[in-house]
Enzyme design. Structure first.
Site, short mmCIF file in Angstrom:
data_model
loop_
_atom_site.label_atom_id
_atom_site.label_comp_id
_atom_site.label_asym_id
_atom_site.label_seq_id
_atom_site.Cartn_x
_atom_site.Cartn_y
_atom_site.Cartn_z
N SER A 84 0.80 -1.22 0.00
CA SER A 84 0.00 0.00 0.00
C SER A 84 0.84 1.27 0.00
O SER A 84 0.29 2.36 0.11
CB SER A 84 -0.94 0.00 1.22
N LYS B 130 -7.12 2.83 8.32
CA LYS B 130 -6.18 3.85 7.85
C LYS B 130 -6.80 5.24 7.95
O LYS B 130 -6.12 6.21 8.32
CB LYS B 130 -5.77 3.56 6.40
#
Length: 771
Positions: A676, A719
């Site tokens: 990511s 996140k």
């Protein structure tokens, strides 16, 4: 207020009723009741006593109190060490509550006196004599009332007062006493009391007969026991019988009375025949006896009735757990299918998640929701196949496996059976327990489960198996194939805040002997505790910290004689010490060569700063920060893409020949990996090579391909929460992750602007300062 009506304080009675002329001690502890007594003592010491309709009610309202009561005189009042008041009251006359004048701090009622209504004098005299005669008969049977009482009652000449005094001595139901109190007509009152007295006498006669019957039965049993003991002693002297014979008889009786099927009973009786022939001193004797006892105590047909109600199950799950909406939804779907198909066959649920997120308690809630017994076994550290299938009956100490042991503990054939820590099983030279679990969890096979100790097949098809695991990767493939995984990713900060306020803090306040009013923890303080004193996916560490907070509070209240402790953001450090953890915050200024990425860990989301610098060299790319293979590959892909697009990005075409580039991810001691950080590394590289700063308020997540495409990632919810906590206001996310925005709390979505992108050019456009 009418001329005859008066106002006076009201004392509601629980499970008790006072008649006129009755003298009684009362213990009073409720605040409103104490206030009523104090008000009465300040006046003429009279108070109206009325019984509650429901004994269990702590705070009755006017409609919960009977309208007819007794006006009484408070003779004495004594304060006891436990704070309650003991009062001596004497009933004066009947009264009806006309209306309530005050109900807040105490009950003040407007009352009207109820006078006795007399009828024919001769009839009243006849009823009085009948009452006295019945009362004398009652006392003879009861033996609870002294003869002196009869003499006192016999001297009463007023019929209404006689009925009240007799009623006060009887063990009547509260409702019957209330009916007597409400009757103004003296004739009606005495007739009703005669009927009640007659019934009470019949009940006492029956009690006496039953007591005599039980005593006779006990004497007979004692006689039989004595004779049996004598018989045993005689037989022992003659050598005719020993204790084993009686033991065999007892075992046979237990086998015949158990719920085992016919073919199992045949096996048990056959083994009992073997047991009778084997000498008691033989080792095999104890093995056979142990086997028979297991066959007797195992549930073979006994089951609980399922009550699958989806609305009730949903209510139970919501009561016991906050959040976890998708998990609850899947469990409710599962239960709905079971109700429609009326069978338990189907996928075995496996709850997967970090420690402390509520896997075991979810299984308990499911058991409560479907009205089944709950049993749990831990599979952590199990290495021996015999732990699952049992030991063979070839040696002393053999016993069934954990599955059969669990069924014995459950007591029914259809419990909710929790297989805890199924990922912690391992294997060695003693066999593979996970292979034995295949038969247990396969709906097509477990109706004929075979335990080495029991030997006969045992039906597990009615059992609702639920497994839990921390890590799916360590579960063998064939076993994993039999289970449906339900992932519990862990709680967000917002969910932890609700759990702490609604469940954990009240629980710890109670367990540490505090009252709710003695400890107040503000939301900001709780949030600080969650962020800076715990780092976990579940709430076990949070509960430990709250317990510590309660202990510190208890010490302050005792030692400093404080009535209340308020925990603020400042005082939390004084109570718990310096913060144990810290979390990332966004940069104060726009930085060149530094981009903010988003990380997803097992304990939630956080931000990740990626720093890039370049210096004269020969194109060497250095990666530091304890990066895993995936992140190293992401850096290589970003570097290759930038080389291929140097002209469009206004970077020197031969920069890779003139400069060495160093990519560093701070906190080098912490291992980092995951797909990511590709676009974050690429943005930081472009920023360093072009001299354009990265906007401080922008965070980003997404993987990159060699063509600059942005690939989707996981953990967007966690996140986002990490970014929100760090103060970021703009997040660049992959276009394919737009579908995940619904899972993010609304309070977070309102504060953050999400920019979906599909190519790195879009990322640079939004992330870098200037054109």
């Amino acid at each position: 207020m009418t001329k005859d009506n008066i106002q006076m304080p009201l004392l509601p009675l629980r499970g008790l009723l006072v008649f006129p002329s009755m003298v009684l001690h009362l213990d009073v502890g409720r605040d409103k009741s104490i206030a009523a007594l104090e008000k009465a003592m300040m006046g003429d010491q009279t108070i109206i006593l009325a019984a509650q309709k429901k004994v269990s009610m702590d705070e009755p309202e006017p409609e919960d109190i009977n309208r007819v009561g007794t006006v009484a005189m408070v003779k004495q009042m004594l304060k006891l060490p436990n704070g309650t008041l003991r009062v001596l009251v004497e009933g004066l006359y009947r009264a009806e509550i006309v209306q309530y004048m005050e109900t807040e701090d105490t009950f003040i009622a407007e009352i009207a006196e109820l006078e006795d209504v007399h009828g024919d004098a001769a009839e009243e005299e006849a009823l009085m004599r009948s009452l006295l005669a019945q009362f004398e008969q009652y006392i003879k049977v009861s033996r609870k009332i002294t003869k002196e009482t009869v003499a006192t009652v016999a001297d009463i000449e007023e019929p209404g007062r006689l009925a009240d005094i007799i009623a006060s001595h009887l063990s009547l139901k509260l409702q019957d006493k209330q009916e007597l109190l409400e009757k103004q007509d003296v004739l009606e009152r005495m007739q009703h009391l005669l009927k009640l007295l007659s019934n009470e006498k019949k009940v006492l006669d029956l009690e006496k007969k039953i007591g005599l019957r039980v005593r006779t039965s006990m004497e007979k049993t004692q006689k039989e026991f004595y004779l049996r003991e004598q018989l045993k002693a005689i037989q022992k002297e003659l050598g005719e019988r020993d204790s084993k014979s009686s033991e065999i008889e007892q075992l046979k009786e237990k086998i015949e009375q158990s719920d085992m099927p016919e073919h199992i009973m045949e096996v048990a009786l056959k083994e009992l025949g073997r047991y009778e022939k084997v000498p008691q001193s033989s080792a095999e004797s104890s093995v056979i006896r142990n086997y028979l006892e297991w066959l007797i105590v195992l549930p073979w047909t006994n089951k609980t009735q399922d009550t699958i109600k989806i609305d009730f199950a949903e209510k139970v799950l919501n009561q016991d757990h906050y959040g976890l909406d998708k998990v609850k939804e899947r469990i409710l779907e599962y239960l709905a299918v079971q109700k429609l198909t009326n069978t338990i066959k189907g996928p075995i649920l496996c709850l997967v998640g970090p420690p402390g997120v509520g896997k075991t308690s979810l299984a308990k809630s499911i058991a409560r929701a479907v009205n089944r017994n709950f049993v749990r076994i831990s599979l952590g550290g199990v290495r021996d196949e015999a732990e699952i299938r049992g030991h063979r009956r070839t040696y002393i100490g053999a016993m069934p496996g954990r599955i059969i042991q669990g069924m014995k503990k459950a007591g029914t054939v259809n419990p909710v059976f929790l297989l805890d820590e199924i990922d912690k099983m391992s294997n060695d030279f003693r066999g593979d327990p996970s292979s034995a679990m295949l038969e247990v969890l396969d709906p097509e096979q477990n109706s004929t489960f075979s335990d080495h100790f029991i030997e006969e097949t045992y039906d597990l098809s009615n059992v609702l198996f639920i497994a839990t695991a921390n890590n799916v990767n360590s579960i063998p493939g064939p076993l994993l194939d039999r289970m449906e995984l339900i992932s519990l990713a862990g709680y967000t900060e917002i969910e932890k805040l609700h759990i702490a306020k609604e469940h954990l803090l009240p629980k710890q306040i109670k367990e540490n002997g505090l009252k709710k009013s003695q400890l107040q923890v503000r939301d900001a303080s709780l949030l600080k505790l969650i962020r800076m004193y715990t780092r976990e996916a579940g709430v076990r560490g949070l509960e430990r910290q709250l317990a510590k907070l309660c202990r510190k509070t208890a010490k302050i209240i005792i030692s400093e004689d404080k009535k209340r402790v308020v925990v603020t953001e400042k005082s939390i450090e004084e109570l718990l010490g310096k913060p144990v953890f810290h979390y990332g915050l966004m940069e104060k200024d726009d930085q060149i060569g530094t981009a903010t990425g988003l990380a997803y860990t097992s304990v939630g989301g956080d931000i990740l700063s990626i720093e890039v610098t370049h210096y004269p060299g020969k194109g060497k790319l250095t990666l530091t920060g304890k990066l895993g293979d995936v992140m190293q590959e992401s850096a290589q892909a970003a570097f290759s893409y930038i080389r291929s697009r140097a002209d469009e990005l206004h970077i020197e075409p031969n920069f890779y020949e003139k400069y060495d580039i160093h990519i560093h991810v701070p906190e080098g001691a912490t291992p980092k990996d995951g797909p990511s950080a590709g676009i974050t590394m690429a943005t930081a590289l472009v920023s360093a090579l072009t001299g354009r700063a990265v906007k401080k308020e922008v965070g980003m997540t997404g993987e990159i391909t060699l063509r600059g495409r942005v690939l989707p990632i996981g953990g967007l919810k966690e996140k986002s929460l990490g970014a929100h906590r760090a103060g970021l206001t703009t997040l660049i996310i992959p276009k394919d992750n737009v579908k995940d925005l619904d899972s993010i709390p609304e309070s977070v979505r309102n504060d953050i602007t999400y920019i979906p992108v599909s190519h790195l050019d879009e990322v640079l456009k939004h992330a870098l300062v200037g054109e």
